[in-house]
Design a protein around this motif. Sequence first.
Motif, PDB file in Angstrom:
ATOM      1  N   THR A  28       0.834  -1.204   0.000  1.00 32.31           N
ATOM      2  CA  THR A  28       0.000   0.000   0.000  1.00 32.31           C
ATOM      3  C   THR A  28       0.869   1.254   0.000  1.00 32.31           C
ATOM      4  O   THR A  28       0.621   2.206  -0.752  1.00 32.31           O
ATOM      5  CB  THR A  28      -0.922   0.006   1.228  1.00 32.31           C
ATOM      6  N   ARG A  29       1.888   1.261   0.845  1.00 30.57           N
ATOM      7  CA  ARG A  29       2.767   2.433   0.911  1.00 30.57           C
ATOM      8  C   ARG A  29       3.436   2.682  -0.431  1.00 30.57           C
ATOM      9  O   ARG A  29       3.493   3.829  -0.915  1.00 30.57           O
ATOM     10  CB  ARG A  29       3.832   2.224   1.988  1.00 30.57           C
ATOM     11  N   ARG A  30       3.949   1.633  -1.050  1.00 35.92           N
ATOM     12  CA  ARG A  30       4.643   1.782  -2.334  1.00 35.92           C
ATOM     13  C   ARG A  30       3.668   2.250  -3.421  1.00 35.92           C
ATOM     14  O   ARG A  30       3.989   3.122  -4.235  1.00 35.92           O
ATOM     15  CB  ARG A  30       5.286   0.451  -2.721  1.00 35.92           C
ATOM     16  N   HIS A  31       2.473   1.691  -3.416  1.00 35.91           N
ATOM     17  CA  HIS A  31       1.436   2.055  -4.387  1.00 35.91           C
ATOM     18  C   HIS A  31       1.096   3.547  -4.274  1.00 35.91           C
ATOM     19  O   HIS A  31       1.036   4.265  -5.271  1.00 35.91           O
ATOM     20  CB  HIS A  31       0.192   1.198  -4.111  1.00 35.91           C
ATOM     21  N   MET A  32       0.929   4.019  -3.048  1.00 36.67           N
ATOM     22  CA  MET A  32       0.499   5.399  -2.842  1.00 36.67           C
ATOM     23  C   MET A  32       1.638   6.397  -2.966  1.00 36.67           C
ATOM     24  O   MET A  32       1.409   7.576  -3.230  1.00 36.67           O
ATOM     25  CB  MET A  32      -0.181   5.532  -1.488  1.00 36.67           C
ATOM     26  N   SER A  33       2.863   5.942  -2.781  1.00 33.12           N
ATOM     27  CA  SER A  33       4.000   6.857  -2.913  1.00 33.12           C
ATOM     28  C   SER A  33       4.135   7.368  -4.339  1.00 33.12           C
ATOM     29  O   SER A  33       4.771   8.404  -4.580  1.00 33.12           O
ATOM     30  CB  SER A  33       5.295   6.163  -2.475  1.00 33.12           C
ATOM     31  N   GLN A  34       3.527   6.668  -5.290  1.00 29.94           N
ATOM     32  CA  GLN A  34       3.539   7.093  -6.686  1.00 29.94           C
ATOM     33  C   GLN A  34       2.312   7.931  -7.042  1.00 29.94           C
ATOM     34  O   GLN A  34       2.026   8.162  -8.208  1.00 29.94           O
ATOM     35  CB  GLN A  34       3.614   5.861  -7.597  1.00 29.94           C
ATOM     36  N   LEU A  35       1.604   8.400  -6.003  1.00 30.37           N
ATOM     37  CA  LEU A  35       0.400   9.209  -6.160  1.00 30.37           C
ATOM     38  C   LEU A  35      -0.720   8.448  -6.865  1.00 30.37           C
ATOM     39  O   LEU A  35      -1.596   9.021  -7.504  1.00 30.37           O
ATOM     40  CB  LEU A  35       0.690  10.525  -6.897  1.00 30.37           C
ATOM     41  N   ARG A  36      -0.702   7.129  -6.756  1.00 32.85           N
ATOM     42  CA  ARG A  36      -1.794   6.330  -7.290  1.00 32.85           C
ATOM     43  C   ARG A  36      -2.901   6.246  -6.239  1.00 32.85           C
ATOM     44  O   ARG A  36      -2.613   6.115  -5.050  1.00 32.85           O
ATOM     45  CB  ARG A  36      -1.316   4.920  -7.643  1.00 32.85           C
ATOM     46  N   THR A 254       1.476  16.755   0.906  1.00 30.95           N
ATOM     47  CA  THR A 254       2.359  17.541   0.046  1.00 30.95           C
ATOM     48  C   THR A 254       3.813  17.416   0.498  1.00 30.95           C
ATOM     49  O   THR A 254       4.730  17.278  -0.320  1.00 30.95           O
ATOM     50  CB  THR A 254       1.933  19.021   0.044  1.00 30.95           C
ATOM     51  N   ARG A 255       4.055  17.434   1.821  1.00 28.88           N
ATOM     52  CA  ARG A 255       5.416  17.301   2.318  1.00 28.88           C
ATOM     53  C   ARG A 255       6.020  15.951   1.912  1.00 28.88           C
ATOM     54  O   ARG A 255       7.165  15.882   1.432  1.00 28.88           O
ATOM     55  CB  ARG A 255       5.465  17.425   3.840  1.00 28.88           C
ATOM     56  N   GLY A 256       5.272  14.874   2.103  1.00 29.59           N
ATOM     57  CA  GLY A 256       5.783  13.562   1.760  1.00 29.59           C
ATOM     58  C   GLY A 256       6.112  13.433   0.289  1.00 29.59           C
ATOM     59  O   GLY A 256       7.144  12.866  -0.097  1.00 29.59           O
ATOM     60  N   ARG A 257       5.249  14.001  -0.574  1.00 25.58           N
ATOM     61  CA  ARG A 257       5.497  13.911  -2.014  1.00 25.58           C
ATOM     62  C   ARG A 257       6.659  14.800  -2.432  1.00 25.58           C
ATOM     63  O   ARG A 257       7.412  14.460  -3.343  1.00 25.58           O
ATOM     64  CB  ARG A 257       4.235  14.300  -2.786  1.00 25.58           C
ATOM     65  N   LEU A 258       6.827  15.951  -1.788  1.00 32.84           N
ATOM     66  CA  LEU A 258       7.975  16.799  -2.119  1.00 32.84           C
ATOM     67  C   LEU A 258       9.287  16.117  -1.750  1.00 32.84           C
ATOM     68  O   LEU A 258      10.300  16.251  -2.462  1.00 32.84           O
ATOM     69  CB  LEU A 258       7.859  18.148  -1.409  1.00 32.84           C
ATOM     70  N   GLN A 259       9.281  15.389  -0.644  1.00 34.19           N
ATOM     71  CA  GLN A 259      10.475  14.636  -0.280  1.00 34.19           C
ATOM     72  C   GLN A 259      10.784  13.568  -1.324  1.00 34.19           C
ATOM     73  O   GLN A 259      11.949  13.360  -1.694  1.00 34.19           O
ATOM     74  CB  GLN A 259      10.278  14.002   1.101  1.00 34.19           C
ATOM     75  N   MET A 260       9.729  12.893  -1.811  1.00 31.34           N
ATOM     76  CA  MET A 260       9.909  11.898  -2.856  1.00 31.34           C
ATOM     77  C   MET A 260      10.442  12.549  -4.129  1.00 31.34           C
ATOM     78  O   MET A 260      11.362  12.039  -4.778  1.00 31.34           O
ATOM     79  CB  MET A 260       8.581  11.208  -3.141  1.00 31.34           C
ATOM     80  N   ILE A 261       9.877  13.698  -4.498  1.00 32.47           N
ATOM     81  CA  ILE A 261      10.292  14.400  -5.703  1.00 32.47           C
ATOM     82  C   ILE A 261      11.751  14.835  -5.593  1.00 32.47           C
ATOM     83  O   ILE A 261      12.528  14.720  -6.551  1.00 32.47           O
ATOM     84  CB  ILE A 261       9.366  15.612  -5.951  1.00 32.47           C
ATOM     85  N   GLU A 262      12.148  15.320  -4.420  1.00 32.87           N
ATOM     86  CA  GLU A 262      13.537  15.741  -4.221  1.00 32.87           C
ATOM     87  C   GLU A 262      14.491  14.564  -4.394  1.00 32.87           C
ATOM     88  O   GLU A 262      15.554  14.688  -5.020  1.00 32.87           O
ATOM     89  CB  GLU A 262      13.693  16.350  -2.829  1.00 32.87           C
ATOM     90  N   GLN A 263      14.094  13.402  -3.876  1.00 36.16           N
ATOM     91  CA  GLN A 263      14.940  12.217  -4.013  1.00 36.16           C
ATOM     92  C   GLN A 263      15.032  11.771  -5.470  1.00 36.16           C
ATOM     93  O   GLN A 263      16.122  11.446  -5.971  1.00 36.16           O
ATOM     94  CB  GLN A 263      14.378  11.084  -3.158  1.00 36.16           C
ATOM     95  N   LEU A 264      13.895  11.759  -6.164  1.00 40.77           N
ATOM     96  CA  LEU A 264      13.890  11.357  -7.570  1.00 40.77           C
ATOM     97  C   LEU A 264      14.696  12.327  -8.423  1.00 40.77           C
ATOM     98  O   LEU A 264      15.410  11.914  -9.343  1.00 40.77           O
ATOM     99  CB  LEU A 264      12.450  11.269  -8.084  1.00 40.77           C
TER     100      LEU A 264
END
Length: 396
Positions: A28-36, A254-264
């Motif tokens: 679930t975490r992996r699925h949602m980390s991609q904004l699905r 938004t914070r969690g996704r920005l962290q993901m975006i920064e890493q990518l």
Amino acid sequence: MDLNFTPEEETFRQEIRQFIADNLPEETRRHMSQLRPPTRDMVHQWVQALASRGWSCPRWPVEYGGPGWDAVRQYIFFEEIQAAPSPDIVSFGTNMVGPVIFTFGTEAQKAHYLPKIATLEHWWCQGFSEPGAGSDLAAVRTKAVRDGDGWVIDGQKTWTTYAHRANMIFVLARTDPHAKKQEGISFFLVDMSLPGVSVRPIQTIDGDREINEVFLDNVRVPASCLVGEENKGWDYAKFLLGNERTGIARVGMTRGRLQMIEQLAAERIVDGRPLIEHARFRDRLTELQVELKALEMTVMRVLSAEQAKGKPNPATSVLKLVGADMQQRMTELYLQVAGEDAVAWPDQDGTGPNGIMGPDWADAAPAAYFNMRKVSIYGGSTEVQKNIIAKAILGL
């Protein structure tokens, strides 16, 4: 600059994080980390885990089955579960109709509905908007006519999120056609298994079908489904929308996704160097991070003011306005990081995308971008929020 939390509040944060680590499935975490968007099973499984801890209705007082958290703990909880990321708690039940029921409903309604909301036995959707009543919600034409010991409801609702999953819907219906628009509306709780209720999905620009039309054709409901007083539904709707806009800023998400975006972006090579090293991209990312901190502090002030006064704060419109803008800009950055890998490449026979040209997270970027176009519309459009701010806050 970080917000200052007490040692007890930081301990509470760690408790939430440990609960997430122990109970949120990695799939679930992996699925949602991609904004699905989460599947129905993902949502149900997560809510059941929260309910087992008494956390599925985080804004409810203890007497109605909630944890009785103050504004700070509520904020910490939502920040952590959104940043995880985990499926959203179904806010139509917990944050919207639940507070309406325990604030304005009868004791019998509280006893019947609230426990079922907490466990997701009742999955609620919101029967407000209509083809001719979106931003001008007081223009609803769905009508409810008293008939013996019950009511008969006729009308159409649209843009009804998750109606295809829901088994309950709260409905605004006109009960006095001769009164002024806001004064002749009542608030009903409707079982979607009743004869006459039908749902038709609407495909959105991202290819999903999370929103729907709901038709109510001669639907008979008992008198006990009316919340509060007849013709006072507009007051209850304003109360509900205030609660909706408080949580709609989604700072943690938004914070969690920005962290993901920064890493990518640190891994993505563009013109021979990581994208994060490109000044224009880095500036856009930093600007969002700074604005997010300002939004976070504003959310805390609004929640504290609501808790002190015991009623929604018109400043929730500011949260809705700014939060929507930030969510949209965040997905624009996500799409920029994905670059050409976001393009859906066809199979050799031209039958459809196969996704093998890019990573899974990049394939998800276009749908996330298109889906987030809705956030400046639902819960009150940007134009409506500006009018509310001008009138209720600035006194114009």
